[in-house]
Design a protein around this motif. Structure first.
Motif, short mmCIF file in Angstrom:
data_model
loop_
_atom_site.label_atom_id
_atom_site.label_comp_id
_atom_site.label_asym_id
_atom_site.label_seq_id
_atom_site.Cartn_x
_atom_site.Cartn_y
_atom_site.Cartn_z
N GLU A 38 0.83 -1.21 0.00
CA GLU A 38 0.00 0.00 0.00
C GLU A 38 0.87 1.26 0.00
OE1 GLU A 38 -3.32 2.35 -0.24
OE2 GLU A 38 -3.17 0.19 -0.56
N ALA A 39 1.95 1.24 0.75
CA ALA A 39 2.86 2.40 0.78
C ALA A 39 3.48 2.62 -0.59
CB ALA A 39 3.94 2.20 1.84
N GLN A 40 3.88 1.55 -1.26
CA GLN A 40 4.45 1.66 -2.61
C GLN A 40 3.40 2.21 -3.58
OE1 GLN A 40 5.85 -2.30 -3.41
NE2 GLN A 40 7.87 -1.91 -2.52
N LYS A 41 2.19 1.70 -3.46
CA LYS A 41 1.11 2.15 -4.33
C LYS A 41 0.85 3.64 -4.14
CE LYS A 41 -3.81 1.25 -4.96
NZ LYS A 41 -4.93 0.39 -4.57
N GLN A 42 0.79 4.09 -2.89
CA GLN A 42 0.54 5.50 -2.61
C GLN A 42 1.68 6.38 -3.11
OE1 GLN A 42 -2.37 6.76 -1.70
NE2 GLN A 42 -3.08 4.64 -1.74
N GLU A 43 2.90 5.89 -3.03
CA GLU A 43 4.05 6.65 -3.53
C GLU A 43 3.96 6.82 -5.05
OE1 GLU A 43 7.34 8.92 -3.65
OE2 GLU A 43 6.24 8.28 -1.86
N ILE A 44 3.59 5.78 -5.75
CA ILE A 44 3.42 5.87 -7.21
C ILE A 44 2.30 6.85 -7.54
CG2 ILE A 44 2.74 4.62 -9.29
CD1 ILE A 44 4.16 2.14 -8.06
N LEU A 45 1.18 6.75 -6.84
CA LEU A 45 0.05 7.65 -7.09
C LEU A 45 0.44 9.11 -6.81
CD1 LEU A 45 -2.89 5.52 -5.69
CD2 LEU A 45 -2.41 6.05 -8.10
N ARG A 46 1.26 9.32 -5.78
CA ARG A 46 1.72 10.67 -5.46
C ARG A 46 2.52 11.26 -6.61
NH1 ARG A 46 1.65 9.64 -0.44
NH2 ARG A 46 3.53 8.41 -0.24
N LYS A 47 3.24 10.39 -7.32
CA LYS A 47 4.07 10.85 -8.43
C LYS A 47 3.26 11.10 -9.71
CE LYS A 47 8.29 8.59 -6.90
NZ LYS A 47 9.26 7.52 -7.17
N ILE A 76 -1.56 2.85 -12.17
CA ILE A 76 -0.23 2.36 -11.78
C ILE A 76 0.36 1.50 -12.89
CG2 ILE A 76 0.95 0.79 -10.19
CD1 ILE A 76 -0.89 1.98 -7.98
N VAL A 77 -0.45 0.65 -13.49
CA VAL A 77 0.04 -0.18 -14.60
C VAL A 77 0.50 0.71 -15.74
CG1 VAL A 77 -0.70 -1.82 -16.39
CG2 VAL A 77 -1.30 -2.23 -14.00
N LEU A 78 -0.29 1.72 -16.07
CA LEU A 78 0.08 2.65 -17.14
C LEU A 78 1.38 3.38 -16.81
CD1 LEU A 78 -3.42 4.12 -18.05
CD2 LEU A 78 -2.04 2.56 -19.44
N ALA A 79 1.52 3.79 -15.57
CA ALA A 79 2.73 4.50 -15.15
C ALA A 79 3.95 3.59 -15.22
CB ALA A 79 2.56 5.05 -13.74
N GLN A 80 3.79 2.36 -14.77
CA GLN A 80 4.91 1.43 -14.78
C GLN A 80 5.33 1.04 -16.20
OE1 GLN A 80 3.35 -1.55 -12.08
NE2 GLN A 80 4.49 -0.68 -10.36
N SER A 81 4.39 1.11 -17.13
CA SER A 81 4.72 0.78 -18.52
C SER A 81 5.21 2.02 -19.28
CB SER A 81 3.51 0.17 -19.23
OG SER A 81 2.49 1.13 -19.38
N GLY A 82 5.31 3.16 -18.59
CA GLY A 82 5.83 4.37 -19.21
C GLY A 82 4.82 5.14 -20.04
N ARG A 83 3.55 4.83 -19.92
CA ARG A 83 2.53 5.47 -20.74
C ARG A 83 1.98 6.75 -20.12
NH1 ARG A 83 -1.41 0.89 -22.64
NH2 ARG A 83 -2.34 2.64 -23.76
N ILE A 84 2.36 7.03 -18.88
CA ILE A 84 1.97 8.30 -18.24
C ILE A 84 3.24 9.13 -18.12
CG2 ILE A 84 1.11 9.40 -16.15
CD1 ILE A 84 -0.69 7.01 -15.69
N THR A 85 3.26 10.23 -18.85
CA THR A 85 4.46 11.07 -18.86
C THR A 85 4.29 12.34 -18.05
OG1 THR A 85 3.73 12.08 -20.93
CG2 THR A 85 5.23 10.19 -21.09
N GLU A 86 3.06 12.77 -17.82
CA GLU A 86 2.77 13.96 -17.04
C GLU A 86 1.79 13.59 -15.93
OE1 GLU A 86 1.07 16.84 -19.62
OE2 GLU A 86 2.85 17.01 -20.86
#
Length: 116
Positions: A38-47, A76-86
């Motif tokens: 959950e902490a990792q998930k929240q950190e990704i969402l914060r970014k 999160i999946v989209l971010a990890q695959s590099g599809r979210i740039t902003e």
């Protein structure tokens, strides 16, 4: 004979206590892993979300937790695959929510028959 019986009882009690201790340790380990995840998930969402977008998603979580969870996981999946740039904005979250609710909305027609 009664000493033997007591030894058997003690062994059984010790075995039960050992099993209970193992169960507790396993549960604690699962809780620790869930907390870390959950902490990792929240950190990704914060970014990947603006503060306003996070607030919006948190408000959705209060009403429809399963929907918010699904959106978070997909982002999160989209971010990890590099599809979210902003960072995702609140407006983008609103659009996503509108699209999802429009797609999943079901209409029901209720017809009442009169008795003959």
């Amino acid at each position: 004979m009664s000493d033997e019986y007591n030894d058997e009882e003690l062994a059984e009690i010790e075995q039960r206590k050992l099993l209970e201790l193992q169960r507790r340790m396993e549960m604690e380990e699962r809780r620790r892993r869930a907390t870390e995840a959950e902490a990792q998930k929240q950190e990704i969402l914060r970014k990947i979300l603006t503060p306003q977008a996070r607030d919006r998603l948190n408000n959705v979580k209060l009403v429809r937790p399963e929907l918010a969870e699904a959106i978070e996981n997909q982002l999160i999946v989209l971010a990890q695959s590099g599809r979210i740039t902003e960072p995702i904005t609140e407006e983008q979250i609103k659009e996503l929510l509108a699209e999802i609710t429009t797609r999943s909305r079901k209409e029901f027609n209720i017809k009442i028959r009169e008795k003959e």
